[in-house]
Scaffold this motif. Structure first.
Motif, PDB file in Angstrom:
ATOM      1  N   TYR A 111       0.959  -1.454  -0.573  1.00 50.74           N
ATOM      2  CA  TYR A 111      -0.209  -0.542   0.253  1.00 50.74           C
ATOM      3  C   TYR A 111       0.810   1.819  -0.222  1.00 50.74           C
ATOM      4  O   TYR A 111       2.491   1.235   0.577  1.00 50.74           O
ATOM      5  CB  TYR A 111      -1.341  -0.391   1.277  1.00 50.74           C
ATOM      6  CG  TYR A 111      -1.534  -1.346   1.178  1.00 50.74           C
ATOM      7  CD1 TYR A 111      -3.335  -0.845   1.020  1.00 50.74           C
ATOM      8  CD2 TYR A 111      -1.175  -2.180   2.034  1.00 50.74           C
ATOM      9  CE1 TYR A 111      -4.068  -2.454   1.387  1.00 50.74           C
ATOM     10  CE2 TYR A 111      -2.469  -3.608   2.203  1.00 50.74           C
ATOM     11  CZ  TYR A 111      -3.819  -3.470   1.535  1.00 50.74           C
ATOM     12  OH  TYR A 111      -3.915  -3.895   1.622  1.00 50.74           O
ATOM     13  N   SER A 112       0.186   2.336  -1.060  1.00 54.58           N
ATOM     14  CA  SER A 112       0.936   3.599  -0.582  1.00 54.58           C
ATOM     15  C   SER A 112       0.307   4.848  -0.435  1.00 54.58           C
ATOM     16  O   SER A 112      -0.913   4.973  -1.269  1.00 54.58           O
ATOM     17  CB  SER A 112       2.333   3.634  -1.810  1.00 54.58           C
ATOM     18  OG  SER A 112       2.997   4.386  -1.825  1.00 54.58           O
ATOM     19  N   LYS A 113       0.417   5.851   0.411  1.00 60.55           N
ATOM     20  CA  LYS A 113      -0.434   6.308  -0.039  1.00 60.55           C
ATOM     21  C   LYS A 113       0.391   8.185  -0.753  1.00 60.55           C
ATOM     22  O   LYS A 113      -0.569   9.361  -1.097  1.00 60.55           O
ATOM     23  CB  LYS A 113      -0.027   7.914   1.105  1.00 60.55           C
ATOM     24  CG  LYS A 113      -1.081   7.448   2.611  1.00 60.55           C
ATOM     25  CD  LYS A 113      -2.070   6.943   2.358  1.00 60.55           C
ATOM     26  CE  LYS A 113      -3.288   6.608   3.290  1.00 60.55           C
ATOM     27  NZ  LYS A 113      -4.611   5.753   2.942  1.00 60.55           N
ATOM     28  N   LYS A 114       1.672   7.563  -1.858  1.00 55.84           N
ATOM     29  CA  LYS A 114       1.947   8.208  -2.453  1.00 55.84           C
ATOM     30  C   LYS A 114       2.717   8.148  -3.945  1.00 55.84           C
ATOM     31  O   LYS A 114       2.196   8.937  -4.764  1.00 55.84           O
ATOM     32  CB  LYS A 114       3.539   8.264  -1.482  1.00 55.84           C
ATOM     33  CG  LYS A 114       3.230   9.369  -0.390  1.00 55.84           C
ATOM     34  CD  LYS A 114       4.787   9.665   0.348  1.00 55.84           C
ATOM     35  CE  LYS A 114       4.934  10.404   1.067  1.00 55.84           C
ATOM     36  NZ  LYS A 114       6.395  10.262   2.334  1.00 55.84           N
ATOM     37  N   ILE A 115       1.911   7.039  -4.155  1.00 59.88           N
ATOM     38  CA  ILE A 115       2.287   6.071  -5.634  1.00 59.88           C
ATOM     39  C   ILE A 115       1.339   5.255  -6.186  1.00 59.88           C
ATOM     40  O   ILE A 115       0.697   5.128  -4.966  1.00 59.88           O
ATOM     41  CB  ILE A 115       4.065   5.516  -5.788  1.00 59.88           C
ATOM     42  CG1 ILE A 115       3.672   4.021  -4.417  1.00 59.88           C
ATOM     43  CG2 ILE A 115       4.861   6.252  -5.733  1.00 59.88           C
ATOM     44  CD1 ILE A 115       5.230   3.768  -5.033  1.00 59.88           C
ATOM     45  N   PHE A 127      10.037   1.785   2.749  1.00 61.11           N
ATOM     46  CA  PHE A 127       9.521   1.018   2.418  1.00 61.11           C
ATOM     47  C   PHE A 127       9.407   0.146   3.891  1.00 61.11           C
ATOM     48  O   PHE A 127       9.907  -0.262   4.293  1.00 61.11           O
ATOM     49  CB  PHE A 127      10.049  -0.121   1.374  1.00 61.11           C
ATOM     50  CG  PHE A 127       9.377  -0.940   1.295  1.00 61.11           C
ATOM     51  CD1 PHE A 127       7.959  -1.045  -0.292  1.00 61.11           C
ATOM     52  CD2 PHE A 127       8.508  -2.015   1.738  1.00 61.11           C
ATOM     53  CE1 PHE A 127       7.071  -1.290  -0.850  1.00 61.11           C
ATOM     54  CE2 PHE A 127       7.345  -3.179   1.087  1.00 61.11           C
ATOM     55  CZ  PHE A 127       6.896  -3.081   0.662  1.00 61.11           C
ATOM     56  N   GLY A 128       8.059   0.185   4.038  1.00 58.12           N
ATOM     57  CA  GLY A 128       7.683  -0.306   5.555  1.00 58.12           C
ATOM     58  C   GLY A 128       7.115  -1.767   4.993  1.00 58.12           C
ATOM     59  O   GLY A 128       6.680  -2.506   4.623  1.00 58.12           O
ATOM     60  N   ALA A 178       3.509  -4.741  13.158  1.00 56.33           N
ATOM     61  CA  ALA A 178       3.033  -5.072  12.196  1.00 56.33           C
ATOM     62  C   ALA A 178       1.286  -4.240  11.748  1.00 56.33           C
ATOM     63  O   ALA A 178       0.986  -4.222  11.180  1.00 56.33           O
ATOM     64  CB  ALA A 178       2.179  -6.575  11.608  1.00 56.33           C
ATOM     65  N   ALA A 179       1.104  -4.048  13.389  1.00 57.05           N
ATOM     66  CA  ALA A 179       0.474  -3.535  13.798  1.00 57.05           C
ATOM     67  C   ALA A 179      -0.194  -1.734  13.283  1.00 57.05           C
ATOM     68  O   ALA A 179      -0.911  -1.503  13.568  1.00 57.05           O
ATOM     69  CB  ALA A 179      -0.683  -3.712  14.987  1.00 57.05           C
ATOM     70  N   GLN A 180       1.037  -1.421  13.708  1.00 60.24           N
ATOM     71  CA  GLN A 180       1.536   0.400  13.143  1.00 60.24           C
ATOM     72  C   GLN A 180       1.178   0.150  11.598  1.00 60.24           C
ATOM     73  O   GLN A 180       1.625   1.724  11.502  1.00 60.24           O
ATOM     74  CB  GLN A 180       2.487   0.542  14.282  1.00 60.24           C
ATOM     75  CG  GLN A 180       2.481   0.084  15.782  1.00 60.24           C
ATOM     76  CD  GLN A 180       0.709   0.460  16.286  1.00 60.24           C
ATOM     77  OE1 GLN A 180       0.808   1.507  16.009  1.00 60.24           O
ATOM     78  NE2 GLN A 180       0.266  -0.380  17.110  1.00 60.24           N
ATOM     79  N   LEU A 181       1.697  -0.887  11.383  1.00 58.23           N
ATOM     80  CA  LEU A 181       2.189  -0.560   9.653  1.00 58.23           C
ATOM     81  C   LEU A 181       1.088   0.513   8.641  1.00 58.23           C
ATOM     82  O   LEU A 181       1.392   1.851   8.183  1.00 58.23           O
ATOM     83  CB  LEU A 181       2.483  -1.327   8.768  1.00 58.23           C
ATOM     84  CG  LEU A 181       3.874  -2.389   8.943  1.00 58.23           C
ATOM     85  CD1 LEU A 181       2.920  -3.242   8.790  1.00 58.23           C
ATOM     86  CD2 LEU A 181       4.569  -0.914   8.572  1.00 58.23           C
ATOM     87  N   PRO A 182      -0.153   0.429   9.133  1.00 57.68           N
ATOM     88  CA  PRO A 182      -1.617   1.043   8.766  1.00 57.68           C
ATOM     89  C   PRO A 182      -0.809   2.948   9.164  1.00 57.68           C
ATOM     90  O   PRO A 182      -1.195   3.900   8.513  1.00 57.68           O
ATOM     91  CB  PRO A 182      -2.570   0.564   8.903  1.00 57.68           C
ATOM     92  CG  PRO A 182      -2.537  -0.650   8.776  1.00 57.68           C
ATOM     93  CD  PRO A 182      -0.807  -0.758   9.588  1.00 57.68           C
ATOM     94  N   ARG A 183      -1.076   3.189  10.677  1.00 54.19           N
ATOM     95  CA  ARG A 183      -1.198   4.456  10.663  1.00 54.19           C
ATOM     96  C   ARG A 183       0.195   4.874  10.477  1.00 54.19           C
ATOM     97  O   ARG A 183       0.406   5.783  10.185  1.00 54.19           O
ATOM     98  CB  ARG A 183      -1.227   4.333  13.086  1.00 54.19           C
ATOM     99  CG  ARG A 183      -0.794   5.294  13.061  1.00 54.19           C
ATOM    100  CD  ARG A 183      -1.134   4.975  14.752  1.00 54.19           C
ATOM    101  NE  ARG A 183      -2.112   4.615  14.985  1.00 54.19           N
ATOM    102  CZ  ARG A 183      -2.102   3.997  16.689  1.00 54.19           C
ATOM    103  NH1 ARG A 183      -1.239   4.400  17.075  1.00 54.19           N
ATOM    104  NH2 ARG A 183      -2.749   2.795  16.861  1.00 54.19           N
ATOM    105  N   LYS A 199      -7.217  -3.563   7.383  1.00 52.04           N
ATOM    106  CA  LYS A 199      -8.871  -3.301   7.232  1.00 52.04           C
ATOM    107  C   LYS A 199      -8.872  -2.873   8.549  1.00 52.04           C
ATOM    108  O   LYS A 199     -10.090  -2.004   8.060  1.00 52.04           O
ATOM    109  CB  LYS A 199      -9.670  -4.937   6.881  1.00 52.04           C
ATOM    110  CG  LYS A 199      -9.172  -5.288   5.844  1.00 52.04           C
ATOM    111  CD  LYS A 199     -10.386  -6.841   5.456  1.00 52.04           C
ATOM    112  CE  LYS A 199     -11.691  -6.363   5.517  1.00 52.04           C
ATOM    113  NZ  LYS A 199     -12.923  -5.368   5.114  1.00 52.04           N
ATOM    114  N   SER A 200      -8.721  -3.733   9.594  1.00 53.37           N
ATOM    115  CA  SER A 200      -8.741  -1.900  10.820  1.00 53.37           C
ATOM    116  C   SER A 200      -7.934  -0.923  10.533  1.00 53.37           C
ATOM    117  O   SER A 200      -8.691  -0.217  11.883  1.00 53.37           O
ATOM    118  CB  SER A 200      -8.086  -3.241  12.169  1.00 53.37           C
ATOM    119  OG  SER A 200      -6.547  -3.208  11.681  1.00 53.37           O
TER     120      SER A 200
END
Length: 263
Positions: A111-115, A127-128, A178-183, A199-200
């Motif tokens: 996933y990405s917010k930039k590309i 890259f996370g 892993a749980a912190q990656l979306p944030r 999803k969460s």
């Protein structure tokens, strides 16, 4: 005196019968991570109840505690991890766990917010990736499948950034829980994120991912129990409930793009 003994025996019989009934009513505690695994298990609970199995679902926010709780006896089973992760946990921590049934495979996504495409990654991009070996390795293998990097074949599924042999874009791998990656995604150029945490974190695994694993992946999730419990009747009932037509239809409706190799 004889009558008193008869009465005492009757009372004892009643108490024993009550105790047995209470023991049978004791819920089976099953650990899951928040998100899809918890949502699916809520449906499994309903199906299992029809077979007389009372499930109590316990949610966790990370990948470490469900196994620690199972080992401590605070859980009877857990359903959140794939087989490679379980294998590493058993090897590293000495857990006496076994897999009693396959469940579902949620393809790892990038996933990405930039590309919008991996080809847009710039040199030196941050890259996370999950900071546990199996899920971090899963991301690296996905990047290799996408032609972004190359890794040592002998590393197998437990590949780490140290096993990267070719990295033309000079990606900087940032290992995060892993749980912190979306944030953390806004602070990264891209990241590999497990579906349950995606999803969460408000991400759509199909619409928002810019790359995903294929269907033929070794990362199939499982139900794990302690070795001494694997042949207990409730285990078979739990697996049967998860593999029911009701659950298959629920997953196919609610989690499009997932793979059901265990059904």
């Amino acid at each position: 005196m004889q009558r008193r003994n008869i009465l005492s025996a009757a009372v004892l019989s009643t108490l024993l019968a009550t105790g047995i009934a209470q023991a049978q009513d004791k819920p089976i505690k099953i650990g899951v991570t928040a998100g899809p695994h918890a949502q699916i298990m809520e449906q499994v609970k309903k199906v299992a109840a029809k077979d007389g199995l009372n499930l109590q679902i316990v949610e966790f926010s990370d990948y470490v505690q469900p196994n620690a709780a199972l080992a401590a006896g605070d859980l009877d089973a857990n359903s959140y991890q794939h087989k490679p992760y379980l294998d590493v946990q058993v090897k590293d921590r000495g857990y006496k766990f076994v897999s009693v049934g396959y469940t579902i495979n949620f393809p790892m996504g990038i996933y990405s917010k930039k590309i919008k495409n991996l080809s847009e990654l710039k040199e030196g991009a941050r890259f996370g990736m999950p900071n546990d070996v199996t899920n971090g390795g899963r991301v690296l293998l996905l990047l290799q499948d996408q032609g972004i990097i190359k890794v040592r074949p002998e590393a197998g599924v437990n590949v780490t950034p140290l096993d990267v042999t070719s990295n033309p874009k000079k990606l900087k791998f940032v290992e995060i829980d892993a749980a912190q990656l979306p944030r953390s995604l806004p602070d990264l150029d891209a990241a590999g994120i497990n579906t349950n945490f995606a999803k969460s974190g408000g991400l759509d695994p199909v619409a928002d991912s810019i790359a995903r694993e294929g269907a033929k992946s070794p990362y199939i999730n499982i139900i794990a129990v302690r070795e001494q419990d694997k042949d207990k009747p409730w285990v078979g009932k739990l697996v049967k409930a998860y593999h029911s037509d009701e659950i298959r239809k629920y997953i196919e409706t609610e989690f499009k793009g997932s793979v059901l190799p265990g059904f």
